[in-house]
Scaffold this active site. Structure first.
Site, PDB file in Angstrom:
ATOM      1  N   ARG A 148       0.820  -1.216   0.000  1.00 10.22           N
ATOM      2  CA  ARG A 148       0.000   0.000   0.000  1.00 10.22           C
ATOM      3  C   ARG A 148       0.854   1.267   0.000  1.00 10.22           C
ATOM      4  O   ARG A 148       0.387   2.350  -0.324  1.00 10.22           O
ATOM      5  CB  ARG A 148      -0.948   0.001   1.203  1.00 10.22           C
ATOM      6  CG  ARG A 148      -2.139  -0.941   1.021  1.00 10.22           C
ATOM      7  CD  ARG A 148      -3.092  -0.826   2.179  1.00 10.22           C
ATOM      8  NE  ARG A 148      -2.544  -1.408   3.385  1.00 10.22           N
ATOM      9  CZ  ARG A 148      -3.011  -1.164   4.607  1.00 10.22           C
ATOM     10  NH1 ARG A 148      -3.995  -0.299   4.783  1.00 10.22           N
ATOM     11  NH2 ARG A 148      -2.473  -1.751   5.661  1.00 10.22           N
ATOM     12  N   LEU A 149       2.133   1.116   0.350  1.00 12.42           N
ATOM     13  CA  LEU A 149       3.071   2.249   0.290  1.00 12.42           C
ATOM     14  C   LEU A 149       3.730   2.370  -1.087  1.00 12.42           C
ATOM     15  O   LEU A 149       4.527   3.275  -1.306  1.00 12.42           O
ATOM     16  CB  LEU A 149       4.180   2.060   1.339  1.00 12.42           C
ATOM     17  CG  LEU A 149       4.056   2.758   2.676  1.00 12.42           C
ATOM     18  CD1 LEU A 149       5.244   2.402   3.559  1.00 12.42           C
ATOM     19  CD2 LEU A 149       3.968   4.257   2.515  1.00 12.42           C
TER      20      LEU A 149
END
Length: 245
Positions: A16-17
């Site tokens: 998600r980063l």
């Protein structure tokens, strides 16, 4: 206080980063010029380095190269937080003290908060003590359910909460102190019969309680300390706070 070893969960990819764009694991993403893991290890510097075990996985060689003076355990593949601690079992062989399990992506958690957790754990004859707390930030963390005497019942993950449970402000920070031998015996009992097919560390306290163990809670005002970096927005929040300190 009994002897303490720490297990730092640092195996994640950081999907998600979007960390794959940077070809580094999540814990090596930087905030205010240092990797996220740097801040965690700095807060744990009250422990000897040989007693701080890094559980590494995605791009493990990068983490080991950046922090070469720590013992490490390899988690490959990554099958949940319980599996991560299982991978470090050989680093706990023969140890009968306290195991502090914490996250390598929580750069704002302070040394005094870890020490407070360990002190509460040592003083209450518990087999497991949760770090819990309050924050004004909206965080998707599990809620702590207590009985009428204030004792621990269980953690309810946010996605499973009723509307009434969502009003509970005491959150599970995902940091724990365990009696080592009780932890090791319960790790063998973990099951992965869930949607993700993963082994969850959050199942261990319930197993301990079923066996008659006492579960404790160390509840503090956490504020921004509770931020775990999972999204670009959270990374920016951590960056801004670290820069202002």
């Amino acid at each position: 206080m009994s002897k303490v070893k720490a297990i730092v969960l640092a195996a994640g990819k950081g999907t998600r980063l979007h960390s794959e764009q940077f070809d580094i694991p999540k814990v090596l993403r930087t905030a205010n010029g240092q990797p996220l893991l740097h801040y965690v290890l700095d807060a744990l510097s009250f422990l000897p380095r040989e007693d701080v075990v890094l559980v590494v996985g995605y791009k493990a060689d990068r983490v080991i190269a950046r922090f070469p003076n720590y013992p490490y355990a390899l988690q490959e593949p990554q099958n949940g937080t319980g599996h991560a601690v299982q991978c470090a079992k050989d680093k706990l062989t023969g140890f009968d003290g306290t195991v502090l399990v914490c996250c390598g992506d929580m750069p704002l958690l302070k040394r005094e908060t870890y020490e407070a957790l360990l002190q509460v754990h040592a003083g209450n004859d518990c087999v497991c003590t949760f770090l819990t707390g309050f924050t004004d930030l909206e965080m998707p963390f599990g809620r702590i359910l207590r009985d009428d005497q204030g004792g621990f019942i269980r953690v309810v993950e946010e996605r499973d909460c009723t509307p009434e449970q969502l009003k509970i402000r005491e959150l599970n920070a995902g940091v724990y102190a365990f009696d080592c031998q009780e932890l090791l015996s319960c790790l063998d009992l973990l099951k992965n019969d869930n949607a993700q097919r993963e082994y969850y560390l959050t199942d261990v306290p319930e197993l301990m309680r079923q066996r008659g163990g006492k579960i404790g809670l160390c509840c503090v005002e956490l504020g921004a300390q509770i931020i775990g970096v999972n999204t670009p927005e959270q990374l920016q929040m951590a960056e801004d706070i670290l820069r202002s300190e």
